[in-house]
Design an enzyme around this catalytic site. Structure first.
Site, PDB file in Angstrom:
ATOM      1  N   GLY A   1      80.748  34.221  -8.375  1.00 26.64           N
ATOM      2  CA  GLY A   1      80.550  33.564  -9.655  1.00 26.64           C
ATOM      3  C   GLY A   1      80.122  34.481 -10.777  1.00 26.64           C
ATOM      4  CG  ASP A   2      78.352  38.919 -11.848  1.00 26.94           C
ATOM      5  OD1 ASP A   2      77.121  38.839 -11.959  1.00 26.94           O
ATOM      6  OD2 ASP A   2      79.053  39.705 -12.529  1.00 26.94           O
ATOM      7  CG  LEU A   3      81.347  36.470 -17.496  1.00 29.51           C
ATOM      8  CD1 LEU A   3      82.558  35.567 -17.295  1.00 29.51           C
ATOM      9  CD2 LEU A   3      80.548  36.040 -18.717  1.00 29.51           C
TER      10      LEU A   3
END
Length: 213
Positions: free
Chosen positions: A163-165
């Site tokens: 989920g890390d941008l």
């Protein structure tokens, strides 16, 4: 925090053979040491590592470092132990730049370390899944924070921050997506990296940060 798992030449070789896109990233950074920045720091307790992780939720690296530096100033030059945090003014973290939600999360974590529900030793013995389950019981801690803790504090070799941008942006660019990949798409791309997903993540983060994002 040892860097042996991530620095293993066999892991790099595996990733190069498994993924031609990642092979180009690895070849472009022959001297890359994924944990070099951590090796320059004093050893971090589990609670100190979690303080970094919670402070950094939805913030840039530079903003996180600024907040953590202010926390250290308020505790005599070091990050507080769980007991020190609970004994301090309830709003000491707010005055350092953290949100009320992050302050509440860290106080809830501190309570668990003080009463023994969490400890450095217990966390180090748990499986990745057990660590994630134990940490995400705390309000304000989700998979991103738990997975970051697994990589940073426990040096676990096969963790994905799906989920890390910044990571999603790196995958979008390098793997030719015409959109920001979803978490499911991130999982699909990363399947080929097992059992060294943490090292792949480190390389992709480095490639993204080099662009100044």
């Amino acid at each position: 925090m040892t860097s042996a798992a991530l620095a293993d030449p066999a892991a790099r070789s595996f990733l190069r053979n498994a993924d031609p896109v990642l092979a180009r990233v690895i070849d472009a950074q022959p001297d890359f040491q994924p944990r070099a920045w951590l090796d320059r720091l004093p050893p971090l307790s589990a609670f100190a590592a979690l303080t970094f992780q919670v402070a950094g939720q939805q913030l840039s690296v530079s903003a996180t470092r600024a907040i953590v530096a202010r926390v250290q100033e308020r505790f005599g030059g070091h990050l507080p132990s769980p007991a020190e945090l609970l004994a301090a003014d309830p709003h000491v973290l707010r005055t350092s730049g953290m949100s009320a939600r992050k302050e509440a999360t860290l106080r809830a974590l501190a309570e668990r370390f003080v009463d023994g529900r969490l400890s450095d030793e217990a966390l180090s013995r748990m499986s990745d899944e057990e660590v994630e389950a134990a940490l995400t019981e705390v309000p304000g801690i989700g998979p991103w924070t738990a997975h970051g803790f697994l990589i940073v504090a426990l040096d676990r070799p096969d963790v994905l921050l799906s989920g890390d941008l910044a990571l999603r942006r790196a995958v979008e660019t390098m793997y030719g997506f015409d959109h920001l990949p979803t978490e499911d798409e991130m999982e699909q791309v990363a399947e080929r990296w097992r059992p060294y997903r943490s090292l792949a993540v480190s390389y992709l983060f480095a490639s993204e940060f080099e662009k100044g994002t």
